[in-house]
Write a protein that holds these residues in place. Structure first.
Motif: not given
Length: 180
Positions: A102-120, A122-130
């Protein structure tokens, strides 16, 4: 039903410039993936825009946060009625993972993992500055994921802008208390 206490937890800064947020969501991984990738479903909680799902593909996200709020009067000063960003996928592994720049805002990673009867999710947003960007991103993702959770649970979503304003204040207090 998901654990609402867990889904209210604030994100954490895993280092000075990386946000980590997790949410336990109801439904199948395919259903949650559709809310991440289908423009019509995604605009109900985040932003619209068609996503060609392959590495290297560019895509535009279009935020109209007033539409996700009780009133346009809730919009904080300095935020436009509409904002746009052209992002680029680094990698995509349907229905488990997407990572993009995401230019000027960083890198976004969204991961989904089945867990029980739902989904976990996980959102990681890196390279945040300021500090301002970090606070806005922390509050923004938290508020938008609250809307996603409500939609997936079949509940009425909260107002985006009022939720964002409250969370931004809470994140600012949290970061000041932790000395980050």
């Amino acid at each position: 039903m998901t654990d609402s206490h867990f889904n209210d937890l604030r994100g954490t800064l895993t280092d000075a410039n990386t946000l980590l947020l997790q949410r336990q969501l109801p439904g199948s991984i395919e259903r949650v993936w559709s809310y991440l990738t289908d423009s019509d479903l995604r605009r109900r909680w985040l932003a619209s825009g068609t996503m060609p799902l392959h590495a290297g593909a560019s895509f535009e996200l279009v935020w109209r946060n007033d539409d996700l709020s009780g009133s346009s009067a809730e919009r904080p000063d300095g935020f436009p009625e509409e904002s746009r960003a052209t992002c680029q996928f680094i990698d995509v592994d349907p229905p488990r993972r997407m990572r993009y720049i995401w230019p000027g805002v960083g890198e976004v990673c969204i991961e989904l993992e089945p867990r029980g009867d739902g989904v976990m999710l996980t959102l990681t947003h890196s390279q945040l500055i300021g500090e301002r960007l970090i606070l806005n991103v922390c509050a923004g993702w938290h508020a938008h994921l609250a809307l996603l959770t409500a939609h997936l649970e079949g509940r009425r979503p909260p107002s985006l802008w009022s939720t964002w304003a409250r969370l931004r204040q809470e994140y600012e207090e949290q970061l000041c208390a932790s000395g980050q």
